[in-house]
Scaffold this motif. Structure first.
Motif, PDB file in Angstrom:
ATOM      1  N   LEU A   1      84.894  40.484  35.977  1.00 41.41           N
ATOM      2  CA  LEU A   1      84.016  39.663  35.138  1.00 41.41           C
ATOM      3  C   LEU A   1      83.053  40.548  34.346  1.00 41.41           C
ATOM      4  O   LEU A   1      82.348  41.379  34.912  1.00 41.41           O
ATOM      5  N   ASP A   2      83.039  40.367  33.008  1.00 41.93           N
ATOM      6  CA  ASP A   2      82.116  41.181  32.204  1.00 41.93           C
ATOM      7  C   ASP A   2      80.877  40.367  31.838  1.00 41.93           C
ATOM      8  O   ASP A   2      80.783  39.170  32.112  1.00 41.93           O
ATOM      9  N   ASP A   3      79.907  41.041  31.206  1.00 38.71           N
ATOM     10  CA  ASP A   3      78.591  40.429  30.983  1.00 38.71           C
ATOM     11  C   ASP A   3      78.649  39.204  30.078  1.00 38.71           C
ATOM     12  O   ASP A   3      77.993  38.198  30.334  1.00 38.71           O
ATOM     13  N   LYS A   4      79.423  39.294  28.992  1.00 34.63           N
ATOM     14  CA  LYS A   4      79.419  38.168  28.054  1.00 34.63           C
ATOM     15  C   LYS A   4      80.080  36.938  28.667  1.00 34.63           C
ATOM     16  O   LYS A   4      79.638  35.807  28.421  1.00 34.63           O
ATOM     17  N   ILE A   5      81.125  37.134  29.478  1.00 39.55           N
ATOM     18  CA  ILE A   5      81.759  35.984  30.122  1.00 39.55           C
ATOM     19  C   ILE A   5      80.854  35.435  31.222  1.00 39.55           C
ATOM     20  O   ILE A   5      80.763  34.218  31.409  1.00 39.55           O
ATOM     21  N   ALA A   6      80.169  36.322  31.957  1.00 35.47           N
ATOM     22  CA  ALA A   6      79.214  35.855  32.968  1.00 35.47           C
ATOM     23  C   ALA A   6      78.142  34.992  32.309  1.00 35.47           C
ATOM     24  O   ALA A   6      77.781  33.920  32.799  1.00 35.47           O
TER      25      ALA A   6
ATOM     26  N   ILE B   1      76.994  32.163  42.085  1.00 32.70           N
ATOM     27  CA  ILE B   1      75.921  32.011  41.107  1.00 32.70           C
ATOM     28  C   ILE B   1      74.649  32.708  41.584  1.00 32.70           C
ATOM     29  O   ILE B   1      73.945  33.362  40.811  1.00 32.70           O
ATOM     30  N   THR B   2      74.364  32.590  42.875  1.00 39.96           N
ATOM     31  CA  THR B   2      73.173  33.240  43.414  1.00 39.96           C
ATOM     32  C   THR B   2      73.240  34.754  43.214  1.00 39.96           C
ATOM     33  O   THR B   2      72.229  35.413  42.956  1.00 39.96           O
ATOM     34  N   SER B   3      74.449  35.301  43.286  1.00 40.68           N
ATOM     35  CA  SER B   3      74.609  36.746  43.117  1.00 40.68           C
ATOM     36  C   SER B   3      74.267  37.201  41.703  1.00 40.68           C
ATOM     37  O   SER B   3      73.990  38.376  41.467  1.00 40.68           O
ATOM     38  N   PHE B   4      74.305  36.259  40.739  1.00 33.17           N
ATOM     39  CA  PHE B   4      73.959  36.597  39.362  1.00 33.17           C
ATOM     40  C   PHE B   4      72.445  36.611  39.118  1.00 33.17           C
ATOM     41  O   PHE B   4      71.985  37.121  38.101  1.00 33.17           O
ATOM     42  N   HIS B   5      71.674  36.042  40.064  1.00 28.15           N
ATOM     43  CA  HIS B   5      70.272  35.753  39.787  1.00 28.15           C
ATOM     44  C   HIS B   5      69.486  36.976  39.342  1.00 28.15           C
ATOM     45  O   HIS B   5      68.680  36.907  38.410  1.00 28.15           O
ATOM     46  N   GLU B   6      69.717  38.101  39.976  1.00 30.45           N
ATOM     47  CA  GLU B   6      68.916  39.281  39.667  1.00 30.45           C
ATOM     48  C   GLU B   6      69.264  39.921  38.314  1.00 30.45           C
ATOM     49  O   GLU B   6      68.550  40.810  37.853  1.00 30.45           O
ATOM     50  N   ILE B   7      70.377  39.494  37.681  1.00 25.05           N
ATOM     51  CA  ILE B   7      70.729  40.067  36.372  1.00 25.05           C
ATOM     52  C   ILE B   7      70.542  39.062  35.230  1.00 25.05           C
ATOM     53  O   ILE B   7      70.985  39.308  34.112  1.00 25.05           O
ATOM     54  N   PHE B   8      69.872  37.923  35.497  1.00 23.43           N
ATOM     55  CA  PHE B   8      69.649  36.934  34.439  1.00 23.43           C
ATOM     56  C   PHE B   8      68.936  37.551  33.231  1.00 23.43           C
ATOM     57  O   PHE B   8      69.310  37.318  32.088  1.00 23.43           O
ATOM     58  N   ASP B   9      67.869  38.322  33.497  1.00 21.19           N
ATOM     59  CA  ASP B   9      67.110  38.920  32.393  1.00 21.19           C
ATOM     60  C   ASP B   9      67.983  39.879  31.595  1.00 21.19           C
ATOM     61  O   ASP B   9      67.919  39.916  30.361  1.00 21.19           O
ATOM     62  N   PHE B  10      68.816  40.641  32.289  1.00 21.42           N
ATOM     63  CA  PHE B  10      69.704  41.582  31.608  1.00 21.42           C
ATOM     64  C   PHE B  10      70.700  40.835  30.720  1.00 21.42           C
ATOM     65  O   PHE B  10      70.940  41.223  29.570  1.00 21.42           O
ATOM     66  N   LEU B  11      71.276  39.747  31.236  1.00 23.02           N
ATOM     67  CA  LEU B  11      72.254  38.978  30.465  1.00 23.02           C
ATOM     68  C   LEU B  11      71.601  38.357  29.234  1.00 23.02           C
ATOM     69  O   LEU B  11      72.199  38.323  28.160  1.00 23.02           O
ATOM     70  N   ASN B  12      70.372  37.872  29.390  1.00 17.96           N
ATOM     71  CA  ASN B  12      69.658  37.318  28.229  1.00 17.96           C
ATOM     72  C   ASN B  12      69.439  38.386  27.165  1.00 17.96           C
ATOM     73  O   ASN B  12      69.625  38.154  25.975  1.00 17.96           O
ATOM     74  N   GLU B  13      69.044  39.566  27.616  1.00 17.64           N
ATOM     75  CA  GLU B  13      68.770  40.655  26.683  1.00 17.64           C
ATOM     76  C   GLU B  13      70.035  41.073  25.954  1.00 17.64           C
ATOM     77  O   GLU B  13      70.025  41.336  24.748  1.00 17.64           O
ATOM     78  N   GLU B  14      71.149  41.103  26.674  1.00 16.39           N
ATOM     79  CA  GLU B  14      72.414  41.539  26.095  1.00 16.39           C
ATOM     80  C   GLU B  14      72.988  40.519  25.124  1.00 16.39           C
ATOM     81  O   GLU B  14      73.573  40.876  24.106  1.00 16.39           O
ATOM     82  N   ARG B  15      72.853  39.241  25.419  1.00 12.45           N
ATOM     83  CA  ARG B  15      73.535  38.188  24.660  1.00 12.45           C
ATOM     84  C   ARG B  15      72.607  37.474  23.678  1.00 12.45           C
ATOM     85  O   ARG B  15      73.058  36.624  22.916  1.00 12.45           O
TER      86      ARG B  15
END
Length: 442
Positions: free
Chosen positions: A361-366, A413-427
């Motif tokens: 799974l990559d960042d944009k699909i996540a 989904i819980t495992s994604f929680h700590e990278i929410f800010d990163f995903l927002n910044e990237e996308r």
């Protein structure tokens, strides 16, 4: 321009081996008769198919197009052979979703515009119809800015060429090229009286006789759907008269069966690469329709199912297609006219659940998977989302909750929680940092 000058173009850009071969062939055209020129042009056309965007731009510069123009002027290169090359170049550019700034800034485009106006003003018996069509196809396929007068001339000419109903390979190929060129008009405003009758006839005839190629039919749909931006009254006809969802689903299902999805990279043959490109073009058109249209019927459940089918076929070896599938499903979830129940019936939930569990799974699909679940969860918490039967809504929430529980959704989904800010910044799109927004509360 010297093709062999230290592997550089006149602009000082490093040439690729393919670009070098094309320029070498071009330099040989001047000393050939028309038939020999044609053979070299055909070789150049074959090489264009192998080029990437950077390679293309290193060869097909403004300088090269200007030199073509000068050779035409000096009668050292025939316009027919120029059209033969430009049509093939335009065809490849369209399939690769590229463009040619070099052509747009050249003297050659001005010559073609003048020729189109002159040819259009001739009496019927004086016109060279084949050359007229070729010039229109070159102009639309290689440009992305059109003057109003030439736009009207080309639309009329290409619609006429697209209306040829003869069922032989040569005619089908010409019709395909004409419709592909028309599809490049994007958001230009074109009056209904200029295209609607002919386009309706072309599409309805195909639905009855299946006379168009996959690419031709997709191009016709792209042309029509782009017109909705300037005329929303077309939506009823697209959905209920021409059955967009049904037809798109059928095309996707046919195309997905024609590709060996176990192959990747250089193993994929030319024919399968073309089919994959057509699938991408279909997914782009579906996205354009879903993201802002309001009409919806039961046929769209089948379209959601077909998108899921394409996703499952492509996810291991074709990342661009599988991403576009997830993005389309996310877009459907964001469209409040698409009922959550229909997403469930079409197995959209199953597909996105399958994706978030993948190790690759990559960042944009996540990011888009999270948006899918966030939108659905929010909609199911509301009572104003078209789900008027409260018992039915609660039953659906329970069904979704059980499905997600079985698939280990909460843990994923819980495992994604700590990278929410990163995903927002990237996308560059806001997703909620509130973890509860992604769960179905029953």
């Amino acid at each position: 321009m010297k093709a062999g000058s230290d592997d550089e173009t006149e602009d000082g850009i490093q040439e690729s081996p393919i670009a070098h071969k094309i320029l070498k062939l071009f330099c040989e055209l001047e000393d050939c008769n028309e038939e020999d020129q044609k053979q070299k042009v055909l070789k150049m056309s074959g090489l264009v198919e192998e080029m990437g965007r950077e390679e293309f731009n290193s060869a097909f510069t403004t300088g090269l197009f200007n030199r073509m123009n000068k050779m035409i002027e000096e009668e050292k290169l025939s316009m027919r052979n120029v059209c033969l090359l430009l049509k093939h170049v335009g065809y490849c550019i369209e399939l690769k979703s590229g463009w040619s700034d070099g052509f747009l800034e050249s003297l050659l485009i001005k010559r073609i515009e003048e020729m189109l106006i002159d040819e259009n003003e001739k009496k019927k018996e004086e016109k060279d119809e084949n050359l007229f069509v070729d010039l229109c196809e070159c102009y639309f396929s290689l440009s992305y800015y059109f003057s109003g007068e030439v736009l009207s001339i080309c639309v009329s000419c290409l619609l006429k060429a697209s209306s040829n109903k003869e069922e032989n390979v040569e005619v089908q190929k010409e019709v395909e090229m004409a419709l592909l060129a028309l599809s490049n008009t994007e958001y230009y405003k074109i009056g209904k009286n200029q295209y609607l009758k002919e386009m309706l006839e072309i599409m309805q005839h195909h639905q009855e006789h299946r006379n168009l190629t996959h690419l031709a039919y997709q191009s016709a749909w792209k042309f029509l759907i782009k017109r909705v931006y300037n005329d929303e009254s077309l939506e009823e006809m697209i959905v209920n008269e021409l059955h967009f969802a049904r037809e798109a689903a059928r095309e996707l299902e046919e195309l997905v069966r024609c590709v060996d999805w176990t192959r990747k990279g250089d193993e994929i043959c030319k024919r399968e690469k073309k089919r994959a490109k057509i699938i991408i073009r279909w997914l782009d058109v579906i996205y354009e329709f879903l993201r802002q249209r309001t009409l919806w019927n039961e046929e769209f459940v089948g379209l959601i199912s077909s998108i899921v089918q394409v996703y499952r076929a492509s996810r291991d070896n074709h990342s661009e297609i599988s991403y576009l599938c997830i993005y389309s499903l996310r877009t459907a979830a964001e469209n409040r006219n698409v009922k959550v129940e229909n997403l469930l019936k079409g197995e959209a939930f199953d597909a996105v659940l399958e994706e978030i569990h993948r190790s690759t799974l990559d960042d944009k699909i996540a990011h888009d998977s999270l948006i899918f679940f966030m939108k659905v969860s929010r909609r199911l918490k509301e009572k104003t989302d078209g789900e008027t039967d409260e018992r039915k809504r609660k039953a659906m929430k329970m069904k979704l909750f059980e499905k997600m529980e079985e698939e280990g959704y909460e843990e994923a989904i819980t495992s994604f929680h700590e990278i929410f800010d990163f995903l927002n910044e990237e996308r560059f799109t806001q997703i909620s940092s509130n973890i509860s927004y992604y769960f179905i509360n029953i």
